[in-house]
Design a protein around this motif. Structure first.
Motif, PDB file in Angstrom:
ATOM      1  N   SER A  26      -6.043   3.684  -2.152  1.00 51.51           N
ATOM      2  CA  SER A  26      -6.352   2.331  -1.700  1.00 51.51           C
ATOM      3  C   SER A  26      -5.873   1.254  -2.655  1.00 51.51           C
ATOM      4  CB  SER A  26      -7.869   2.202  -1.484  1.00 51.51           C
ATOM      5  OG  SER A  26      -8.307   3.063  -0.456  1.00 51.51           O
TER       6      SER A  26
ATOM      7  N   ARG B 200      -0.493   4.905   0.808  1.00 53.88           N
ATOM      8  CA  ARG B 200      -0.876   5.246   2.187  1.00 53.88           C
ATOM      9  C   ARG B 200      -0.051   6.449   2.639  1.00 53.88           C
ATOM     10  NH1 ARG B 200       0.626   0.302   4.607  1.00 53.88           N
ATOM     11  NH2 ARG B 200       2.657   1.019   3.950  1.00 53.88           N
TER      12      ARG B 200
ATOM     13  N   TRP C  67     -18.310  -1.545   2.599  1.00 50.38           N
ATOM     14  CA  TRP C  67     -16.879  -1.237   2.642  1.00 50.38           C
ATOM     15  C   TRP C  67     -16.057  -2.501   2.421  1.00 50.38           C
ATOM     16  CZ3 TRP C  67     -16.638   3.900   2.863  1.00 50.38           C
ATOM     17  CH2 TRP C  67     -17.704   4.581   3.458  1.00 50.38           C
ATOM     18  N   GLU C  68     -14.836  -2.295   1.946  1.00 50.81           N
ATOM     19  CA  GLU C  68     -13.891  -3.406   1.841  1.00 50.81           C
ATOM     20  C   GLU C  68     -12.554  -2.983   2.440  1.00 50.81           C
ATOM     21  OE1 GLU C  68     -11.947  -3.537  -2.432  1.00 50.81           O
ATOM     22  OE2 GLU C  68     -14.132  -3.442  -2.642  1.00 50.81           O
ATOM     23  N   TYR C  69     -11.873  -3.938   3.061  1.00 51.89           N
ATOM     24  CA  TYR C  69     -10.533  -3.654   3.564  1.00 51.89           C
ATOM     25  C   TYR C  69      -9.648  -3.265   2.376  1.00 51.89           C
ATOM     26  CZ  TYR C  69     -11.569  -6.153   7.982  1.00 51.89           C
ATOM     27  OH  TYR C  69     -12.078  -6.570   9.190  1.00 51.89           O
ATOM     28  N   ASN C  70      -8.839  -2.222   2.539  1.00 53.40           N
ATOM     29  CA  ASN C  70      -7.925  -1.867   1.452  1.00 53.40           C
ATOM     30  C   ASN C  70      -6.487  -2.300   1.727  1.00 53.40           C
ATOM     31  OD1 ASN C  70      -6.981   0.002   3.310  1.00 53.40           O
ATOM     32  ND2 ASN C  70      -7.476   1.807   2.082  1.00 53.40           N
TER      33      ASN C  70
ATOM     34  N   ALA D  75     -10.467   5.988  -2.684  1.00 55.03           N
ATOM     35  CA  ALA D  75     -10.080   4.924  -3.616  1.00 55.03           C
ATOM     36  C   ALA D  75      -8.703   5.167  -4.215  1.00 55.03           C
ATOM     37  CB  ALA D  75     -11.126   4.794  -4.717  1.00 55.03           C
TER      38      ALA D  75
ATOM     39  N   SER E 231       0.845  -1.205   0.000  1.00 57.29           N
ATOM     40  CA  SER E 231       0.000   0.000   0.000  1.00 57.29           C
ATOM     41  C   SER E 231       0.872   1.242   0.000  1.00 57.29           C
ATOM     42  CB  SER E 231      -0.922   0.000   1.226  1.00 57.29           C
ATOM     43  OG  SER E 231      -1.796  -1.090   1.215  1.00 57.29           O
TER      44      SER E 231
ATOM     45  N   ASP F  57      -3.876  -1.685  -3.896  1.00 58.28           N
ATOM     46  CA  ASP F  57      -3.108  -2.762  -3.264  1.00 58.28           C
ATOM     47  C   ASP F  57      -2.318  -3.476  -4.360  1.00 58.28           C
ATOM     48  OD1 ASP F  57      -2.367  -4.523  -1.088  1.00 58.28           O
ATOM     49  OD2 ASP F  57      -3.694  -5.998  -2.004  1.00 58.28           O
TER      50      ASP F  57
ATOM     51  N   CYS G  48     -12.108   1.206   2.068  1.00 58.56           N
ATOM     52  CA  CYS G  48     -12.598   2.117   1.037  1.00 58.56           C
ATOM     53  C   CYS G  48     -13.979   1.606   0.626  1.00 58.56           C
ATOM     54  CB  CYS G  48     -11.656   2.196  -0.164  1.00 58.56           C
ATOM     55  SG  CYS G  48     -11.399   0.623  -1.008  1.00 58.56           S
TER      56      CYS G  48
END
Length: 229
Positions: A209, A113, A174-177, A206, A110, A211, A136
């Motif tokens: 975010s 970040r 939501w989803e873990y980013n 986004a 990430s 990955d 996100c």
């Protein structure tokens, strides 16, 4: 409040070979995570790079951060879990008489970040919280455009009655980013992260975010990073 900033970085990587030390915007990818932890206020003695790779260790130490111990091989396979890696690090520090209240997990994948994302997530943590995790808005919404098949093979909406005709009217999901995890050490000693009953979201946009999982992710992240300079 004693905080361990943990950066996991195993040597093997199939999606992007050698990604942890591959140059991203002019310096090894892992160095961005180190910089972000430092900018968030971490002392070097509280930043732990967990790796099984001598090459990653040399890269990190050339960057001025001591790698306190090496990760054993059985925790560096494709099937090894992050939870076990976290417990291994906590155990090694406790053997040295160092006890931490929180673990801040920073994945190298990430790079967009910011230090402010780390400090922002830390500010959300309160006693009784098992984890604050960066999220996100999910690209697919189970109330609107995510479908399942029934026993006859027909599609039906995953959640709700399917009456939402505009995405903005559906409940947000939501989803873990993958960028920031702030975890209570006591909670980690009791159960894996997936079982934490009290998880609070730290929302990130986004465009921060991304990955890094594939070469196309890498190209997109570099483009976004250059646009923000």
């Amino acid at each position: 409040m004693k905080i361990l900033y943990l950066i996991p970085a195993r040597g093997g990587s199939k999606g992007i070979p050698g990604k942890n030390i591959k140059p991203f915007l002019g310096k090894p990818l892992i160095c961005h995570a180190i910089d972000q932890a430092r900018e968030a206020g971490a002392d070097d003695c509280d930043i732990c790079v967990s790796t099984d790779s001598d090459e990653i260790r040399r890269t990190v130490e050339d960057y001025g951060l001591k790698v306190p111990f090496m990760r054993p091989g059985h925790l560096a396979t494709d099937t090894a879990g992050t939870y076990e890696v976290i417990l291994h690090a906590l155990d090694r520090y406790e053997e040295r008489g160092m006890h931490y209240d929180l673990v801040v997990l920073l994945q190298t994948t990430s790079p967009l970040r910011r230090a402010s994302d780390i400090t922002g997530a830390l500010r959300l943590w309160t006693p009784g919280t098992d984890m604050v995790v960066s999220v996100c808005e999910a690209a697919t919404n189970p109330y609107y455009n995510a479908f399942e098949t029934d026993a006859q093979g027909n599609l039906h909406i995953s959640k709700g009655d399917g009456h939402y005709t505009r995405r903005q009217d559906a409940p947000k999901v939501w989803e873990y980013n993958g960028a920031v995890y702030v975890m209570n050490t006591d909670s980690l000693r009791k159960m894996p992260m997936s079982q934490f009953p009290v998880r609070r979201p730290f929302v990130m946009p986004a465009d921060r975010s991304v990955d890094l999982d594939t070469p196309s992710d890498w190209s997109r992240a570099e483009m976004l990073a250059q646009q923000c300079r």
